[in-house]
Design an enzyme around this catalytic site. Structure first.
Site, PDB file in Angstrom:
ATOM      1  N   ASN A  24       0.808  -1.232   0.000  1.00 15.91           N
ATOM      2  CA  ASN A  24       0.000   0.000   0.000  1.00 15.91           C
ATOM      3  C   ASN A  24       0.834   1.272   0.000  1.00 15.91           C
ATOM      4  OD1 ASN A  24      -2.187  -1.614  -0.153  1.00 15.91           O
ATOM      5  ND2 ASN A  24      -2.831  -1.349   1.988  1.00 15.91           N
ATOM      6  N   ARG A  93      -9.022  -1.812  -7.035  1.00 14.16           N
ATOM      7  CA  ARG A  93      -9.568  -0.496  -6.737  1.00 14.16           C
ATOM      8  C   ARG A  93      -8.490   0.551  -6.598  1.00 14.16           C
ATOM      9  NH1 ARG A  93     -13.550   0.062  -4.610  1.00 14.16           N
ATOM     10  NH2 ARG A  93     -12.742   1.878  -3.503  1.00 14.16           N
ATOM     11  N   PRO A 123     -16.901   4.025  -1.666  1.00 14.38           N
ATOM     12  CA  PRO A 123     -17.049   5.117  -2.633  1.00 14.38           C
ATOM     13  C   PRO A 123     -15.764   5.955  -2.735  1.00 14.38           C
ATOM     14  CG  PRO A 123     -18.213   5.619  -0.608  1.00 14.38           C
ATOM     15  CD  PRO A 123     -17.669   4.236  -0.456  1.00 14.38           C
ATOM     16  N   ASP A 125     -16.119   9.423  -3.232  1.00 14.78           N
ATOM     17  CA  ASP A 125     -16.674  10.791  -3.249  1.00 14.78           C
ATOM     18  C   ASP A 125     -15.688  11.816  -2.691  1.00 14.78           C
ATOM     19  OD1 ASP A 125     -17.322   9.189  -0.872  1.00 14.78           O
ATOM     20  OD2 ASP A 125     -18.147  11.049  -0.090  1.00 14.78           O
ATOM     21  N   GLN A 126     -14.908  11.426  -1.694  1.00 14.10           N
ATOM     22  CA  GLN A 126     -13.950  12.381  -1.103  1.00 14.10           C
ATOM     23  C   GLN A 126     -12.846  12.728  -2.099  1.00 14.10           C
ATOM     24  OE1 GLN A 126     -14.514  13.725   1.989  1.00 14.10           O
ATOM     25  NE2 GLN A 126     -16.442  12.607   1.743  1.00 14.10           N
ATOM     26  N   ILE A 327     -14.044   1.008  10.183  1.00 14.77           N
ATOM     27  CA  ILE A 327     -13.604   1.558   8.897  1.00 14.77           C
ATOM     28  C   ILE A 327     -14.449   1.032   7.740  1.00 14.77           C
ATOM     29  CG2 ILE A 327     -11.665   1.834   7.296  1.00 14.77           C
ATOM     30  CD1 ILE A 327     -11.187   3.190   9.980  1.00 14.77           C
ATOM     31  N   ARG A 397      -2.606 -11.339  -3.856  1.00 15.26           N
ATOM     32  CA  ARG A 397      -2.635  -9.918  -4.221  1.00 15.26           C
ATOM     33  C   ARG A 397      -1.727  -9.111  -3.299  1.00 15.26           C
ATOM     34  NH1 ARG A 397      -8.466  -7.487  -5.192  1.00 15.26           N
ATOM     35  NH2 ARG A 397      -7.037  -5.738  -5.346  1.00 15.26           N
TER      36      ARG A 397
HETATM   37  C1  EPZ Z   1      -6.641   1.885   1.898  1.00 13.18           C
HETATM   38  O1  EPZ Z   1      -7.853   1.706   1.202  1.00 13.18           O
HETATM   39  C2  EPZ Z   1      -5.907   0.560   1.798  1.00 13.18           C
HETATM   40  N1  EPZ Z   1      -5.641   0.265   0.386  1.00 13.18           N
HETATM   41  C3  EPZ Z   1      -6.768  -0.536   2.430  1.00 13.18           C
HETATM   42  O2  EPZ Z   1      -6.024  -1.738   2.387  1.00 13.18           O
HETATM   43  C4  EPZ Z   1      -7.033  -0.171   3.887  1.00 13.18           C
HETATM   44  O3  EPZ Z   1      -7.876  -1.145   4.454  1.00 13.18           O
HETATM   45  C5  EPZ Z   1      -7.699   1.208   3.964  1.00 13.18           C
HETATM   46  O4  EPZ Z   1      -6.884   2.179   3.284  1.00 13.18           O
HETATM   47  C6  EPZ Z   1      -7.919   1.676   5.391  1.00 13.18           C
HETATM   48  O5  EPZ Z   1      -6.685   1.732   6.055  1.00 13.18           O
HETATM   49  C7  EPZ Z   1      -4.606   0.902  -0.223  1.00 13.18           C
HETATM   50  O6  EPZ Z   1      -3.922   1.724   0.356  1.00 13.18           O
HETATM   51  C8  EPZ Z   1      -4.359   0.536  -1.660  1.00 13.18           C
HETATM   52  P1  EPZ Z   1     -10.047   4.588   2.775  1.00 13.18           P
HETATM   53  P2  EPZ Z   1      -8.759   2.992   0.862  1.00 13.18           P
HETATM   54  O7  EPZ Z   1     -10.288   5.525   1.630  1.00 13.18           O
HETATM   55  O8  EPZ Z   1      -7.906   4.186   0.654  1.00 13.18           O
HETATM   56  C9  EPZ Z   1     -14.712   5.376   3.137  1.00 13.18           C
HETATM   57  C10 EPZ Z   1      -5.638  -3.993   1.950  1.00 13.18           C
HETATM   58  O9  EPZ Z   1      -6.066  -4.964   2.553  1.00 13.18           O
HETATM   59  N2  EPZ Z   1     -14.512   6.313   2.027  1.00 13.18           N
HETATM   60  O10 EPZ Z   1      -9.100   5.005   3.852  1.00 13.18           O
HETATM   61  O11 EPZ Z   1      -9.698   2.605  -0.225  1.00 13.18           O
HETATM   62  C11 EPZ Z   1     -14.439   3.942   2.735  1.00 13.18           C
HETATM   63  O12 EPZ Z   1     -15.588   3.374   2.173  1.00 13.18           O
HETATM   64  C12 EPZ Z   1      -6.550  -2.837   1.620  1.00 13.18           C
HETATM   65  O13 EPZ Z   1      -4.441  -3.832   1.579  1.00 13.18           O
HETATM   66  C13 EPZ Z   1     -15.587   7.069   1.576  1.00 13.18           C
HETATM   67  O14 EPZ Z   1     -16.703   6.954   2.088  1.00 13.18           O
HETATM   68  O15 EPZ Z   1      -9.569   3.180   2.206  1.00 13.18           O
HETATM   69  C14 EPZ Z   1     -14.040   3.303   4.038  1.00 13.18           C
HETATM   70  O16 EPZ Z   1     -15.225   2.961   4.728  1.00 13.18           O
HETATM   71  C15 EPZ Z   1      -7.990  -3.183   1.953  1.00 13.18           C
HETATM   72  N3  EPZ Z   1     -15.393   7.942   0.551  1.00 13.18           N
HETATM   73  C16 EPZ Z   1     -13.327   4.426   4.792  1.00 13.18           C
HETATM   74  O17 EPZ Z   1     -13.748   5.641   4.158  1.00 13.18           O
HETATM   75  C17 EPZ Z   1     -14.163   8.107  -0.036  1.00 13.18           C
HETATM   76  O18 EPZ Z   1     -14.042   8.954  -0.970  1.00 13.18           O
HETATM   77  C18 EPZ Z   1     -11.803   4.370   4.717  1.00 13.18           C
HETATM   78  O19 EPZ Z   1     -11.473   4.191   3.368  1.00 13.18           O
HETATM   79  C19 EPZ Z   1     -13.084   7.341   0.432  1.00 13.18           C
HETATM   80  C20 EPZ Z   1     -13.276   6.457   1.473  1.00 13.18           C
END
Ligand code: EPZ
Length: 418
Positions: A24, A93, A123, A125-126, A327, A397
């Protein structure tokens, strides 16, 4: 028959094992190569499915990729194509990480909306609200995000929630914007800080890295750089938990313990014996772990990517534990598989109640997502008898040769495809 892992449990793991580079942190670092026409070289890229997908995606944008073992050079003399196809984005993603760099470097991007995945709707959206604040025109057309901006301009962005790749996308957009950008509520994960370190070595101007308040002074252009990616704290946490759950004695090397504080504190609370050095952790597992409650949260809190692995350990604890997943909305799928192995777990929304049992009984189980598959491997290492983990493409992965690393520690584990 697709590949599976067959594990004979009950062997205390012993020995030393080195951790690889963080998936990551590697993914955003590769996307950052889009920001310059000069070569960006990463010196320690792990050989993972997601990394291969990202390199393929970059090539569709016009990147020349040169791999020499773990050393990967990405050069994007010009962006030849601004589209990230649904076919690629739907398999990973994190492809969304090309959005910010493409708009910043090229002025436009067409990125397929990633859609949901097993652990949640997820999503973006952020990401889109932040890019709009930076002056991009954003439209959703036939399942694609279409973003355009002649020149992004600095802005003050406050995200509604902490988002790791959202923060990374906005950082990569802001570094070439005209003026200063503030990102409030920024993610503080080590992988975000590692991207900031790379961007800085490319000539970007960032302040507040590691805090929730990032200040980015846009520059006209960025140069190439050579960068060593940080260690994978989740692989490290997974290997440490393997030592703990098998009541073994394992030293995990090439780690950054300061990225694992919340995980080490929780394992300590479970009665796991830990010695922590500057770049290593020695773990000696108790005969039986103690129970502990855990709530996932953004860094520096307990990482959601370690929740399934810890739940597996708690499933064998002497007592009852509560696991709260804040989360993602659907990150308990490993619980039903652990129940097949004899665990006593009841989930209700974001909370799982785990009543520890004395032992798991080996059985065939099915992986559902990357970290759940790692948790099922841990369960198999501790279980009495044979555990077969199927759908291990999820595991591949994000874990490089996990079964080889575990076998070198004495685990009876093999990959079969009969
Ligand atoms: C990153 O995903 C990691 N992936 C994930 O690792 C990790 O679980 C996650 O961060 C949380 O630490 C990578 O870095 C490639 P978020 P990310 O945006 O960025 C919501 C693994 O196992 N959200 O921090 O997609 C979202 O739905 C993977 O290696 C919105 O609502 O996670 C989630 O509930 C799995 N809108 C929460 O925020 C947005 O625009 C945190 O998501 C963005 C996120």
């Amino acid at each position: 028959m697709p590949a599976r892992l067959v594990i004979e449990g009950g062997v205390p793991l012993r020995g030393r094992v080195a951790v690889g580079a963080a998936k990551n942190a590697t993914l955003p670092a590769l996307a950052a190569a889009l920001l310059t026409s000069e070569p960006v070289t990463l010196t320690n890229v792990p050989d993972l499915g997601d990394i291969r997908t990202m390199l393929r995606l970059l090539e569709t944008h016009g990147a020349a990729v040169a791999r020499d073992g773990r050393r990967v050079e990405v050069r994007v003399p010009r962006v030849a194509n601004d589209e990230a196809s649904y076919e690629l984005v739907s398999t990973m993603r994190a492809s969304v990480l090309v959005l910010g760099p493409l708009v910043a470097r090229h002025g436009s991007a067409r990125v397929a909306l990633p859609g949901g995945c097993a652990i949640g709707v997820r999503p973006i959206d952020q990401h889109l609200k932040g890019l709009a604040k930076l002056g991009a025109d954003i439209a959703i057309e036939n399942g694609y995000v279409v973003a355009r901006a002649r020149r992004l301009r600095g802005a003050r962005i406050t995200t509604d929630l902490v988002t790791v790749t959202g923060t990374e996308n906005l950082m990569m957009a802001a570094v070439l914007a005209d003026g200063t950008t503030i990102i409030e509520n920024a993610a503080r994960e080590p992988e975000v800080a590692d991207l900031a370190a790379l961007l800085t070595s490319m000539g970007a101007k960032l302040d507040g890295v590691g805090t929730g308040h990032l200040e980015i002074q846009g520059v006209p252009a960025l140069a190439g750089a050579t960068h060593q990616v940080i260690a994978d704290r989740i692989e490290a946490g997974t290997l440490i938990t393997a030592g703990a759950i098998t009541a073994g004695d394992v030293t995990v090397t090439d780690v950054a313990p300061e990225h694992l504080e919340a995980v080490l504190a929780k394992l300590d609370e479970c009665g796991v014996d830990l010695d922590v050095g500057p770049a290593w952790v020695r773990v000696r597992g108790p005969a039986r772990p103690g129970a502990a409650d855990v709530t996932t949260s953004p860094f520096p809190g307990f990482p959601t990517d370690m929740q399934a692995q810890l739940m597996t350990l708690l499933g064998l604890a002497d007592g009852q534990s509560r696991v709260t997943e804040t989360i993602f909305e659907n990150r308990f799928m490993h619980a039903a598989e652990l129940v097949r192995l004899g665990a006593r777990i009841e989930t209700d929304g974001a909370i799982a109640v785990v009543r520890g049992v004395a032992a798991y009984q080996g059985a065939p189980v099915m992986a559902s997502d990357l970290r759940a598959s790692a948790a099922l491997v841990l369960a198999g290492l501790a279980a009495r008898g044979t555990t077969e983990v199927s759908r291990i493409y999820h595991l591949d992965r994000g874990y490089e040769h996990l079964e080889q690393k575990l076998a070198a520690l004495g685990a009876r584990i093999e990959r079969t495809s009969r």
